[in-house]
Design a protein around this motif. Structure first.
Motif, PDB file in Angstrom:
ATOM      1  N   PHE A 251      94.440 -15.307   9.664  1.00 42.07           N
ATOM      2  CA  PHE A 251      95.240 -16.202  10.485  1.00 42.07           C
ATOM      3  C   PHE A 251      94.473 -16.761  11.683  1.00 42.07           C
ATOM      4  CE2 PHE A 251      98.739 -13.567   8.661  1.00 42.07           C
ATOM      5  CZ  PHE A 251      99.371 -14.591   7.988  1.00 42.07           C
ATOM      6  N   VAL A 252      93.310 -16.249  11.924  1.00 43.87           N
ATOM      7  CA  VAL A 252      92.589 -16.674  13.116  1.00 43.87           C
ATOM      8  C   VAL A 252      91.303 -17.362  12.719  1.00 43.87           C
ATOM      9  CG1 VAL A 252      93.567 -14.857  14.545  1.00 43.87           C
ATOM     10  CG2 VAL A 252      91.433 -14.426  13.335  1.00 43.87           C
ATOM     11  N   SER A 253      90.864 -18.294  13.522  1.00 43.28           N
ATOM     12  CA  SER A 253      89.599 -18.987  13.287  1.00 43.28           C
ATOM     13  C   SER A 253      88.474 -18.205  13.936  1.00 43.28           C
ATOM     14  CB  SER A 253      89.647 -20.394  13.895  1.00 43.28           C
ATOM     15  OG  SER A 253      90.690 -21.147  13.347  1.00 43.28           O
ATOM     16  N   ASP A 254      87.346 -18.209  13.308  1.00 41.00           N
ATOM     17  CA  ASP A 254      86.197 -17.522  13.875  1.00 41.00           C
ATOM     18  C   ASP A 254      85.806 -18.183  15.193  1.00 41.00           C
ATOM     19  OD1 ASP A 254      83.015 -17.209  14.056  1.00 41.00           O
ATOM     20  OD2 ASP A 254      83.871 -15.525  12.964  1.00 41.00           O
ATOM     21  N   THR A 255      85.462 -17.375  16.200  1.00 42.39           N
ATOM     22  CA  THR A 255      85.175 -17.919  17.520  1.00 42.39           C
ATOM     23  C   THR A 255      83.954 -18.828  17.529  1.00 42.39           C
ATOM     24  OG1 THR A 255      83.929 -15.897  18.027  1.00 42.39           O
ATOM     25  CG2 THR A 255      86.225 -15.955  18.687  1.00 42.39           C
ATOM     26  N   GLU A 256      83.074 -18.700  16.534  1.00 46.36           N
ATOM     27  CA  GLU A 256      81.875 -19.537  16.481  1.00 46.36           C
ATOM     28  C   GLU A 256      82.066 -20.754  15.579  1.00 46.36           C
ATOM     29  OE1 GLU A 256      78.735 -17.057  15.185  1.00 46.36           O
ATOM     30  OE2 GLU A 256      78.783 -15.755  16.954  1.00 46.36           O
ATOM     31  N   ALA A 257      83.247 -20.878  14.964  1.00 46.19           N
ATOM     32  CA  ALA A 257      83.459 -21.981  14.034  1.00 46.19           C
ATOM     33  C   ALA A 257      83.602 -23.301  14.784  1.00 46.19           C
ATOM     34  CB  ALA A 257      84.712 -21.724  13.199  1.00 46.19           C
ATOM     35  N   SER A 258      83.200 -24.378  14.161  1.00 45.96           N
ATOM     36  CA  SER A 258      83.366 -25.715  14.721  1.00 45.96           C
ATOM     37  C   SER A 258      84.027 -26.589  13.677  1.00 45.96           C
ATOM     38  CB  SER A 258      82.016 -26.305  15.137  1.00 45.96           C
ATOM     39  OG  SER A 258      81.153 -26.400  14.012  1.00 45.96           O
ATOM     40  N   TYR A 259      84.788 -27.588  14.151  1.00 42.21           N
ATOM     41  CA  TYR A 259      85.549 -28.441  13.266  1.00 42.21           C
ATOM     42  C   TYR A 259      85.276 -29.906  13.617  1.00 42.21           C
ATOM     43  CZ  TYR A 259      88.171 -24.176  12.280  1.00 42.21           C
ATOM     44  OH  TYR A 259      88.528 -22.902  11.926  1.00 42.21           O
ATOM     45  N   PRO A 260      85.529 -30.793  12.674  1.00 40.99           N
ATOM     46  CA  PRO A 260      85.363 -32.223  12.986  1.00 40.99           C
ATOM     47  C   PRO A 260      86.282 -32.685  14.108  1.00 40.99           C
ATOM     48  CG  PRO A 260      85.509 -31.860  10.607  1.00 40.99           C
ATOM     49  CD  PRO A 260      85.852 -30.564  11.255  1.00 40.99           C
ATOM     50  N   LEU A 261      87.477 -32.089  14.196  1.00 44.75           N
ATOM     51  CA  LEU A 261      88.439 -32.459  15.238  1.00 44.75           C
ATOM     52  C   LEU A 261      88.750 -31.229  16.071  1.00 44.75           C
ATOM     53  CD1 LEU A 261      90.930 -34.613  13.103  1.00 44.75           C
ATOM     54  CD2 LEU A 261      88.968 -35.389  14.439  1.00 44.75           C
ATOM     55  N   GLU A 262      88.485 -31.311  17.388  1.00 42.99           N
ATOM     56  CA  GLU A 262      88.733 -30.186  18.289  1.00 42.99           C
ATOM     57  C   GLU A 262      89.359 -30.681  19.582  1.00 42.99           C
ATOM     58  OE1 GLU A 262      84.900 -28.360  18.757  1.00 42.99           O
ATOM     59  OE2 GLU A 262      85.270 -26.932  17.140  1.00 42.99           O
ATOM     60  N   ALA A 263      90.148 -29.811  20.182  1.00 49.49           N
ATOM     61  CA  ALA A 263      90.782 -30.123  21.464  1.00 49.49           C
ATOM     62  C   ALA A 263      91.094 -28.820  22.180  1.00 49.49           C
ATOM     63  CB  ALA A 263      92.053 -30.942  21.261  1.00 49.49           C
TER      64      ALA A 263
ATOM     65  N   GLY B 210      90.464 -28.428  13.605  1.00 53.40           N
ATOM     66  CA  GLY B 210      90.639 -28.449  12.163  1.00 53.40           C
ATOM     67  C   GLY B 210      89.906 -29.616  11.538  1.00 53.40           C
ATOM     68  N   PRO B 211      89.865 -29.639  10.213  1.00 51.89           N
ATOM     69  CA  PRO B 211      89.173 -30.715   9.515  1.00 51.89           C
ATOM     70  C   PRO B 211      89.972 -32.008   9.434  1.00 51.89           C
ATOM     71  CG  PRO B 211      90.047 -29.145   7.929  1.00 51.89           C
ATOM     72  CD  PRO B 211      90.309 -28.571   9.290  1.00 51.89           C
ATOM     73  N   SER B 212      91.276 -31.981   9.802  1.00 54.41           N
ATOM     74  CA  SER B 212      92.110 -33.178   9.685  1.00 54.41           C
ATOM     75  C   SER B 212      93.073 -33.236  10.858  1.00 54.41           C
ATOM     76  CB  SER B 212      92.886 -33.172   8.363  1.00 54.41           C
ATOM     77  OG  SER B 212      93.855 -32.127   8.375  1.00 54.41           O
ATOM     78  N   LEU B 213      93.723 -34.395  11.004  1.00 53.37           N
ATOM     79  CA  LEU B 213      94.698 -34.555  12.075  1.00 53.37           C
ATOM     80  C   LEU B 213      95.864 -33.586  11.893  1.00 53.37           C
ATOM     81  CD1 LEU B 213      95.784 -36.078  14.548  1.00 53.37           C
ATOM     82  CD2 LEU B 213      96.780 -37.762  12.968  1.00 53.37           C
ATOM     83  N   ALA B 214      96.290 -33.380  10.636  1.00 55.78           N
ATOM     84  CA  ALA B 214      97.394 -32.460  10.377  1.00 55.78           C
ATOM     85  C   ALA B 214      97.063 -31.057  10.863  1.00 55.78           C
ATOM     86  CB  ALA B 214      97.720 -32.454   8.885  1.00 55.78           C
ATOM     87  N   ASP B 215      95.818 -30.601  10.631  1.00 55.55           N
ATOM     88  CA  ASP B 215      95.417 -29.272  11.101  1.00 55.55           C
ATOM     89  C   ASP B 215      95.396 -29.211  12.622  1.00 55.55           C
ATOM     90  OD1 ASP B 215      94.750 -27.894   8.526  1.00 55.55           O
ATOM     91  OD2 ASP B 215      93.350 -29.553   8.366  1.00 55.55           O
ATOM     92  N   LEU B 216      94.943 -30.296  13.252  1.00 55.91           N
ATOM     93  CA  LEU B 216      94.865 -30.328  14.709  1.00 55.91           C
ATOM     94  C   LEU B 216      96.255 -30.281  15.343  1.00 55.91           C
ATOM     95  CD1 LEU B 216      92.865 -30.606  17.102  1.00 55.91           C
ATOM     96  CD2 LEU B 216      93.206 -33.088  16.953  1.00 55.91           C
ATOM     97  N   LEU B 217      97.239 -30.908  14.693  1.00 52.87           N
ATOM     98  CA  LEU B 217      98.587 -30.976  15.247  1.00 52.87           C
ATOM     99  C   LEU B 217      99.417 -29.734  14.964  1.00 52.87           C
ATOM    100  CD1 LEU B 217      99.482 -34.663  14.303  1.00 52.87           C
ATOM    101  CD2 LEU B 217      98.968 -33.768  16.588  1.00 52.87           C
TER     102      LEU B 217
ATOM    103  N   ALA C  16      90.076 -33.555  25.196  1.00 54.10           N
ATOM    104  CA  ALA C  16      89.319 -33.719  23.957  1.00 54.10           C
ATOM    105  C   ALA C  16      88.323 -34.852  24.137  1.00 54.10           C
ATOM    106  CB  ALA C  16      90.257 -34.009  22.785  1.00 54.10           C
ATOM    107  N   THR C  17      87.496 -35.041  23.152  1.00 50.74           N
ATOM    108  CA  THR C  17      86.554 -36.158  23.165  1.00 50.74           C
ATOM    109  C   THR C  17      87.334 -37.468  23.089  1.00 50.74           C
ATOM    110  OG1 THR C  17      86.345 -36.189  20.758  1.00 50.74           O
ATOM    111  CG2 THR C  17      84.841 -34.732  21.976  1.00 50.74           C
ATOM    112  N   PRO C  18      86.719 -38.585  23.490  1.00 53.08           N
ATOM    113  CA  PRO C  18      87.428 -39.876  23.398  1.00 53.08           C
ATOM    114  C   PRO C  18      87.904 -40.189  21.981  1.00 53.08           C
ATOM    115  CG  PRO C  18      85.482 -40.100  24.770  1.00 53.08           C
ATOM    116  CD  PRO C  18      85.418 -38.727  24.169  1.00 53.08           C
ATOM    117  N   GLU C  19      87.130 -39.816  20.977  1.00 56.97           N
ATOM    118  CA  GLU C  19      87.530 -40.104  19.600  1.00 56.97           C
ATOM    119  C   GLU C  19      88.801 -39.337  19.226  1.00 56.97           C
ATOM    120  OE1 GLU C  19      83.378 -41.001  20.272  1.00 56.97           O
ATOM    121  OE2 GLU C  19      84.529 -39.148  20.520  1.00 56.97           O
TER     122      GLU C  19
END
Length: 326
Positions: free
Chosen positions: A226-238, A274-281, A297-300
Motif C-alpha cells: 500500500f505504500v510507495s518506496d521512499t526512493e521511487a520517482s514518478y512522471p507526475l509528483e506533487a 503516480g504515472p497518470s493524472l488519475a494516480d496523482l488525484l 508542484a512543477t509548472p507542468e
C-alpha cells in the motif's frame, strides 16, 4: 490402453473437460470397443460420478453434477490454481477455517512434488483483498517455495516507467492486492525492502543460495503493497500541504501517510505521485472536507491539475441559492 484403472482415469479426465462427448469420439480417443466403454462408464458411476447416457446413433455421454462430491481429477496447474484460490478466499468472505480446511484436504491428496507447492503457498502467499489477477501458477509456486526455503532469486523486471533491470532479492512473502500479485522482498543490490508485481517479472531463477530471514519493517506484509518506496520517482509528483498536525495525518491515512513530514506552520507535507493524472488525484480525494490544503508542484503538473479543476467546475451545475429568510 489395456489397464482398466488408467483407462478409467483417462475417461474421467475427458468427461471433466467437455460438456458432452459422442460415444464414437470417446471410443476413438481411448482405443476401446463400445462394450469396454460402457463398462468403464459403469465403473465411474460406482465411484460416485453421475454420467448421463444419450441413446441412439448419435448418442454420447455427459458428466453431470451428482448428489455428493466425488473425487476430482486435476492436473498440476489446476491443483496449484485451486490452492491459490482457497488461500485468497480465506480472507474474502468464505471464512478462514472453511477455506484452509479445504486446502488441507487438497494437500493430503496431492503427490509429493505438488504438496510442496501447496504447502509453500499456504504459508507464504497472503491476500490483502480483491480478486487475484491471472498469473502463471508456476511463478507463484516457485516464489512461494523460495520464500519458505529462504532462497535468493533473480529475475528480470520492467518498472512502471518501462525500464528493465535485473533484480537479486531475498523473498519474504507473496501478497495479492486487488487485481495484482506482489512479492515483498529484500533487494540485495539496493539494500532495502521492495515490492515487485509478478506480472512484470520474467526469467525467474532460483539461485540455491540461502539467507537468514530478515524482520519486516511493518507488522503485516500486506502493508508493504500500500505504500510507495521512499526512493521511487514518478512522471507526475506533487506535495500536498495539509492544515493539520503530522500525527493527525498519519492517523487519517495510515500507511498511505508514509513519507509525510511536519512543516514549520504546524501542518504536514504529504508527497503524492503516480504515472497518470488519475494516480496523482487519488490521494487528495481522501482528504477530510474540513481540512484545508494547498499543492506545490512543477509548472507542468500544476497546469495539468488546473486544467482538470476547470473541467470539473465546468461539468458541475451551478450551486443552488440558499433559501431567503421569510
Amino acid at each position: 490402453m489395456s489397464d482398466p484403472t488408467t483407462r478409467a482415469l483417462r475417461l474421467l479426465s475427458l468427461l471433466q473437460t467437455h460438456r458432452s462427448w459422442p460415444g464414437r469420439e470417446l471410443r476413438e480417443r481411448l482405443g476401446v470397443s463400445d462394450r469396454t466403454l460402457r463398462r468403464d462408464i459403469d465403473r465411474l458411476r460406482e465411484l460416485g460420478y453421475e454420467v448421463h447416457a444419450r441413446p441412439g446413433v448419435d448418442g454420447g455421454y455427459q458428466l453431470a453434477a451428482g448428489t455428493r462430491l466425488p473425487p476430482l481429477l486435476l492436473d498440476d496447474d489446476e491443483a496449484v490454481a485451486i490452492a491459490v484460490g482457497l488461500r485468497v478466499a480465506a480472507v474474502q468472505g468464505l471464512g478462514e477455517h472453511t477455506a484452509l480446511s479445504a486446502l488441507v484436504k487438497l494437500e493430503q491428496m496431492l503427490p509429493a512434488h505438488l504438496r510442496r507447492r501447496v504447502s509453500a503457498l499456504q504459508e507464504y502467499a497472503v491476500a490483502a483483498g480483491g480478486r487475484g489477477m491471472s498469473v502463471d501458477p508456476d511463478l507463484i509456486a516457485e516464489l512461494a517455495l523460495a520464500c519458505r526455503d529462504h532462497e535468493r532469486v533473480r529475475f528480470a523486471y520492467v518498472s512502471g516507467l518501462d525500464v528493465e533491470s535485473t533484480r537479486n532479492v531475498e523473498p519474504h512473502t507473496l501478497v495479492s492486492n486487488g487485481p495484482r500479485w506482489y512479492l515483498v522482498c529484500w533487494d540485495v543490490d539496493r539494500a532495502g525492502w521492495r515490492t515487485f508485481r509478478l506480472d512484470r517479472m520474467s526469467r525467474l531463477l532460483r539461485t540455491g543460495a540461502r539467507f537468514t530471514a530478515r524482520e519486516l519493517p511493518v507488522e503485516d506484509a500486506t502493508e508493504m503493497v500500500f505504500v510507495s518506496d521512499t526512493e521511487a520517482s514518478y512522471p507526475l509528483e506533487a506535495v500536498i500541504h495539509l492544515d493539520q498536525p503530522l500525527e493527525e495525518t498519519r492517523r487519517a491515512f495510515g500507511v498511505w501517510a508514509r513519507g509525510a513530514t511536519a512543516n514549520d506552520s504546524g501542518g504536514s507535507d504529504w508527497p503524492v505521485g503516480g504515472p497518470s493524472l488519475a494516480d496523482l488525484l487519488y490521494g487528495p480525494g481522501w482528504i477530510p472536507l474540513d481540512v484545508a490544503w494547498t499543492v506545490s508542484a512543477t509548472p507542468e503538473v500544476t497546469d495539468l491539475l488546473a486544467r482538470f479543476a476547470r473541467r470539473l467546475t465546468a461539468a458541475l451545475p451551478p450551486p443552488s441559492e440558499p433559501p431567503s429568510p421569510s
